[in-house]
Write a protein that holds these residues in place. Structure first.
Motif, PDB file in Angstrom:
ATOM      1  N   ARG A   7      35.070  19.079  21.665  1.00 17.36           N
ATOM      2  CA  ARG A   7      35.113  20.263  22.513  1.00 17.36           C
ATOM      3  C   ARG A   7      33.749  20.489  23.140  1.00 17.36           C
ATOM      4  NH1 ARG A   7      39.791  19.640  21.129  1.00 17.36           N
ATOM      5  NH2 ARG A   7      41.215  21.216  20.316  1.00 17.36           N
ATOM      6  N   GLU A   8      33.747  21.162  24.296  1.00 16.91           N
ATOM      7  CA  GLU A   8      32.511  21.575  24.960  1.00 16.91           C
ATOM      8  C   GLU A   8      32.523  23.088  25.096  1.00 16.91           C
ATOM      9  OE1 GLU A   8      32.609  19.367  28.599  1.00 16.91           O
ATOM     10  OE2 GLU A   8      32.350  17.450  27.558  1.00 16.91           O
ATOM     11  N   VAL A  95      26.872  18.396  16.577  1.00 16.76           N
ATOM     12  CA  VAL A  95      26.642  19.369  17.644  1.00 16.76           C
ATOM     13  C   VAL A  95      25.511  18.817  18.508  1.00 16.76           C
ATOM     14  CG1 VAL A  95      25.991  21.742  18.195  1.00 16.76           C
ATOM     15  CG2 VAL A  95      27.351  21.273  16.139  1.00 16.76           C
ATOM     16  N   ALA A  96      25.816  18.609  19.784  1.00 16.27           N
ATOM     17  CA  ALA A  96      24.844  17.993  20.685  1.00 16.27           C
ATOM     18  C   ALA A  96      24.690  18.839  21.942  1.00 16.27           C
ATOM     19  CB  ALA A  96      25.307  16.586  21.069  1.00 16.27           C
ATOM     20  N   GLY A 101      25.045  24.080  27.508  1.00 15.31           N
ATOM     21  CA  GLY A 101      25.739  24.467  26.284  1.00 15.31           C
ATOM     22  C   GLY A 101      25.703  23.362  25.236  1.00 15.31           C
ATOM     23  N   ALA A 102      26.858  23.167  24.609  1.00 15.18           N
ATOM     24  CA  ALA A 102      26.935  22.212  23.504  1.00 15.18           C
ATOM     25  C   ALA A 102      28.254  21.446  23.538  1.00 15.18           C
ATOM     26  CB  ALA A 102      26.808  22.944  22.173  1.00 15.18           C
ATOM     27  N   ARG A 103      28.211  20.281  22.943  1.00 18.36           N
ATOM     28  CA  ARG A 103      29.402  19.448  22.733  1.00 18.36           C
ATOM     29  C   ARG A 103      29.557  19.278  21.228  1.00 18.36           C
ATOM     30  NH1 ARG A 103      30.519  13.979  21.759  1.00 18.36           N
ATOM     31  NH2 ARG A 103      32.416  13.227  22.768  1.00 18.36           N
ATOM     32  N   VAL A 104      30.771  19.496  20.737  1.00 17.16           N
ATOM     33  CA  VAL A 104      31.070  19.363  19.316  1.00 17.16           C
ATOM     34  C   VAL A 104      32.021  18.189  19.141  1.00 17.16           C
ATOM     35  CG1 VAL A 104      32.189  20.444  17.322  1.00 17.16           C
ATOM     36  CG2 VAL A 104      30.762  21.814  18.868  1.00 17.16           C
ATOM     37  N   ALA A 105      31.695  17.315  18.207  1.00 13.83           N
ATOM     38  CA  ALA A 105      32.588  16.225  17.814  1.00 13.83           C
ATOM     39  C   ALA A 105      32.811  16.357  16.304  1.00 13.83           C
ATOM     40  CB  ALA A 105      31.987  14.872  18.159  1.00 13.83           C
TER      41      ALA A 105
END
Length: 146
Positions: A7-8, A95-96, A101-105
């Motif tokens: 998700r972003e 979390v990157a 914002g951020a990207r979650v994998a």
């Protein structure tokens, strides 16, 4: 096979990390489940996700085996290993930074014990995990954006 949820969000990386690693907060998004934590944040911390339906309950006990919070524009990740008697598997949450914002994998492998049963029901477990963890990530990211 592990389930991966990506998700972003426009929420800042630090805020996303703090919400995703606030383990008791997950209980608001996992039906009938309450999480308790033993130990300070970081490697060695243990989380007990107790799911209860009337008189029936089971515990998904996990231990943090890797803990690297994001810093100055770099990604962070946490790895949890399931150490309880009911479920085996692991989770890796990254979390990157992504734009502003951020990207979650979030990758999760969850199987019931014993291993023979886990292999037999793996495809069903993956479907359930995709729904459950997708819902959890979405809910936590809504909180992070507030």
């Amino acid at each position: 096979m592990a389930v991966e949820i990506v998700r972003e969000t426009s929420a800042p990386v630090g805020r996303v990390w703090s919400v995703l690693t606030d383990w008791p907060r997950h209980g608001a998004h996992v039906p009938l489940t309450r999480l308790t934590v033993t130990g300070p944040p970081g490697v060695g911390q243990e989380i007990d996700a107790a799911t209860r339906l009337g008189p029936f309950a089971f515990h998904d006990v996990m231990r943090v085996d890797e803990w690297e919070p994001p810093t100055d524009g770099s990604a962070g990740h946490v790895v949890l290993t399931k150490i309880g008697r009911v479920l085996s598997g692991s989770a890796r949450i990254e979390v990157a930074p992504h734009g502003s914002g951020a990207r979650v994998a979030w990758a999760e492998l969850v199987r019931p014990r014993p291993d023979l049963l886990g292999r037999a029901v793996g495809p069903i477990a993956d479907v359930a995990a995709r729904v459950l963890f997708g819902r959890t990530v979405d809910g936590l990211l809504r909180e992070a954006a507030e």
